[in-house]
Design an enzyme around this catalytic site. Sequence first.
Site, PDB file in Angstrom:
ATOM      1  N   LYS A 148     -22.866  -0.686   2.917  1.00 45.87           N
ATOM      2  CA  LYS A 148     -21.223  -1.380   2.510  1.00 45.87           C
ATOM      3  C   LYS A 148     -22.466  -1.922   0.990  1.00 45.87           C
ATOM      4  O   LYS A 148     -22.909  -2.177   1.041  1.00 45.87           O
ATOM      5  CB  LYS A 148     -20.427  -2.537   2.625  1.00 45.87           C
ATOM      6  N   VAL A 184      -1.396   4.995   3.298  1.00 42.67           N
ATOM      7  CA  VAL A 184      -1.590   5.363   4.284  1.00 42.67           C
ATOM      8  C   VAL A 184      -0.714   5.604   4.907  1.00 42.67           C
ATOM      9  O   VAL A 184       0.134   5.978   6.008  1.00 42.67           O
ATOM     10  CB  VAL A 184      -3.102   4.650   4.732  1.00 42.67           C
ATOM     11  N   GLY A 222       2.985  -2.337   5.477  1.00 41.73           N
ATOM     12  CA  GLY A 222       2.969  -1.453   3.855  1.00 41.73           C
ATOM     13  C   GLY A 222       3.209  -0.199   3.628  1.00 41.73           C
ATOM     14  O   GLY A 222       2.020   0.692   5.340  1.00 41.73           O
ATOM     15  N   VAL A 223       3.754   0.343   3.239  1.00 43.74           N
ATOM     16  CA  VAL A 223       3.833   2.271   2.859  1.00 43.74           C
ATOM     17  C   VAL A 223       2.976   2.286   1.552  1.00 43.74           C
ATOM     18  O   VAL A 223       3.686   2.665   0.954  1.00 43.74           O
ATOM     19  CB  VAL A 223       5.318   2.339   3.150  1.00 43.74           C
ATOM     20  N   GLY A 224       1.638   2.018   1.583  1.00 39.67           N
ATOM     21  CA  GLY A 224       1.377   2.721   0.494  1.00 39.67           C
ATOM     22  C   GLY A 224       0.584   4.203   0.979  1.00 39.67           C
ATOM     23  O   GLY A 224       1.742   4.601   1.751  1.00 39.67           O
TER      24      GLY A 224
HETATM   25  P1  NAD Z   1      -2.737   1.137  -0.283  1.00 41.69           P
HETATM   26  O1  NAD Z   1      -2.777  -0.035  -1.375  1.00 41.69           O
HETATM   27  O2  NAD Z   1      -2.568   2.474  -0.884  1.00 41.69           O
HETATM   28  O3  NAD Z   1      -1.035   0.380   0.727  1.00 41.69           O
HETATM   29  C1  NAD Z   1      -1.455  -0.516   1.252  1.00 41.69           C
HETATM   30  C2  NAD Z   1       0.249  -0.787   1.077  1.00 41.69           C
HETATM   31  O4  NAD Z   1       0.690  -2.821   1.261  1.00 41.69           O
HETATM   32  C3  NAD Z   1       0.874  -1.205  -0.997  1.00 41.69           C
HETATM   33  O5  NAD Z   1       1.875  -0.659  -0.732  1.00 41.69           O
HETATM   34  C4  NAD Z   1       1.453  -2.850  -0.699  1.00 41.69           C
HETATM   35  O6  NAD Z   1       2.577  -2.600  -1.947  1.00 41.69           O
HETATM   36  C5  NAD Z   1       1.451  -3.019   0.348  1.00 41.69           C
HETATM   37  N1  NAD Z   1       1.155  -4.806   0.522  1.00 41.69           N
HETATM   38  C6  NAD Z   1       0.783  -4.900   0.243  1.00 41.69           C
HETATM   39  N2  NAD Z   1       0.836  -6.867   0.696  1.00 41.69           N
HETATM   40  C7  NAD Z   1       2.061  -6.734   1.401  1.00 41.69           C
HETATM   41  C8  NAD Z   1       1.934  -7.514   1.970  1.00 41.69           C
HETATM   42  N3  NAD Z   1       2.491  -8.666   2.162  1.00 41.69           N
HETATM   43  N4  NAD Z   1       3.660  -7.331   2.614  1.00 41.69           N
HETATM   44  C9  NAD Z   1       3.775  -6.058   2.580  1.00 41.69           C
HETATM   45  N5  NAD Z   1       3.201  -4.905   2.249  1.00 41.69           N
HETATM   46  C10 NAD Z   1       2.268  -5.251   1.466  1.00 41.69           C
HETATM   47  O7  NAD Z   1      -3.657   0.809   0.695  1.00 41.69           O
HETATM   48  P2  NAD Z   1      -3.779   2.288   1.551  1.00 41.69           P
HETATM   49  O8  NAD Z   1      -5.002   3.062   0.964  1.00 41.69           O
HETATM   50  O9  NAD Z   1      -2.882   2.691   2.429  1.00 41.69           O
HETATM   51  O10 NAD Z   1      -4.546   1.230   2.856  1.00 41.69           O
HETATM   52  C11 NAD Z   1      -3.831   0.358   3.577  1.00 41.69           C
HETATM   53  C12 NAD Z   1      -4.907  -0.582   4.388  1.00 41.69           C
HETATM   54  O11 NAD Z   1      -5.566   0.549   5.738  1.00 41.69           O
HETATM   55  C13 NAD Z   1      -5.519  -0.508   3.649  1.00 41.69           C
HETATM   56  O12 NAD Z   1      -5.768  -2.559   4.817  1.00 41.69           O
HETATM   57  C14 NAD Z   1      -7.291  -0.372   3.759  1.00 41.69           C
HETATM   58  O13 NAD Z   1      -8.550  -1.048   3.666  1.00 41.69           O
HETATM   59  C15 NAD Z   1      -7.347   0.319   4.995  1.00 41.69           C
HETATM   60  N6  NAD Z   1      -7.637   1.666   5.355  1.00 41.69           N
HETATM   61  C16 NAD Z   1      -7.311   3.189   4.519  1.00 41.69           C
HETATM   62  C17 NAD Z   1      -7.737   3.460   4.580  1.00 41.69           C
HETATM   63  C18 NAD Z   1      -7.861   4.691   3.427  1.00 41.69           C
HETATM   64  O14 NAD Z   1      -7.983   6.116   3.597  1.00 41.69           O
HETATM   65  N7  NAD Z   1      -6.857   5.107   2.565  1.00 41.69           N
HETATM   66  C19 NAD Z   1      -8.552   4.154   5.196  1.00 41.69           C
HETATM   67  C20 NAD Z   1      -9.423   3.422   6.180  1.00 41.69           C
HETATM   68  C21 NAD Z   1      -8.732   1.793   6.145  1.00 41.69           C
END
Ligand code: NAD
Length: 372
Positions: free
Chosen positions: A94, A198, A194-196
């Site tokens: 990392k 993933v 969290g509906v970003g």
């Molecule tokens: P993202 O930033 O696209 O989505 C996160 C979502 O959570 C956002 O919509 C944000 O507005 C919301 N959020 C933040 N704080 C919040 C809260 N207090 N309450 C409710 N919602 C909240 O990130 P992502 O890429 O979807 O990843 C989500 C998680 O999965 C992260 O922890 C990331 O490290 C982990 N992850 C992602 C991947 C990947 O392929 N993207 C891979 C492994 C792990």
Amino acid sequence: MPVFDSRSFKNHEQVVFCSDPATGLKAIIAVHSSALGPATGGTRFWDYAALHSGAPVDVAETRGEQDAVYDVLRLSRGMSFKNAMAGLRLGGGKSVIIGNPKKLGTPELMHAFGRFVQRLGGVYWAAEDVGTTPAMLQAASETTQFVCGLEGGDFGTGDPSPHTALGVFTGIQAAVTHKLGKTDMKGVTVAVQGVGHVGQYLVEHLLKAGAKVVVTDIVDANIQAVKAMGPVEVVAPAAIHAVDCDVFAPCALGGGLNAKTIPDIKASIIAGAANNQLESEGVEDEVLRKRGVLYAPDYVINAGGIISVESEVYKEPVNEAARTAKVLRIGETLSKIFTASDKEGRPTGIIANEMAENIIRHANEAKLAAAE
Ligand code: NAD
């Protein structure tokens, strides 16, 4: 500051401190293990000193740097475990870049960072993480060939999120079968925090499978995006962990499972994408186990993203069927962890760590034997 004897340093192969005054780059690259292959893990760009903003500037900077060292070591060890448990030909590493990415994240700084990665000659491969964007990684790739998760080109694997979501979905299915004895998702209630990137793909899978879905997010546009997919219930961010449901799926930030939240959790399964869900390994997962809550170790269930980039490190064209098959194996791996946890009466997180350490130890032994 103790480093070699600290718990997070444990068994690291190499840690490199990088400084480039011309661009303001201060970075740390940590290689925990290259036993299984090139140490691969994201580059986090984070203003560690901002967390100590109440202290005098020099004190805040020193404490911030200590946090950065701790963070990079903890995260690189986590990547070794994640890659090992996903059955990948990748070791764990990392990197962190210290500072505010919005102020410091110039192409010139990323070029300087790329030059440090290049100097390691492929021992470490960088990818996107919190604070870095595809454009930043693209800039780094102009000075190093050791960057993965890029769009386009002959071997680019693109956005990992759909693969992460598929892995989380298959992990939820495995947990539902193990805990609830159900082989389908019809009528199972899942609360997604969290509906970003993933979370949205995950909701799509859940709705298609007939699950009842409850969501929250702090960004309204993301809520609207999932509402357009089908019937979802929306709750306030502070209420999601306490929803009366079968599965709680943390897909926002880490650290959400702690002494404050755990007593409110009504779900019998916790299975989501967020990294570092437990405040401390072996503590909250044991509390959850004693409460009868099945916890899917985060780095096992969220490995779909790193699985999706493996071929890029080996300069192999993407084989969609093979990649999907590997992601779907996450469910089988979790089932083994759940069964061992029940049998041994120990938390799932500790069982997973031990399985990962065994895989890495065997790979090291095989490497040494081959070198003799
Ligand atoms: P993202 O930033 O696209 O989505 C996160 C979502 O959570 C956002 O919509 C944000 O507005 C919301 N959020 C933040 N704080 C919040 C809260 N207090 N309450 C409710 N919602 C909240 O990130 P992502 O890429 O979807 O990843 C989500 C998680 O999965 C992260 O922890 C990331 O490290 C982990 N992850 C992602 C991947 C990947 O392929 N993207 C891979 C492994 C792990």
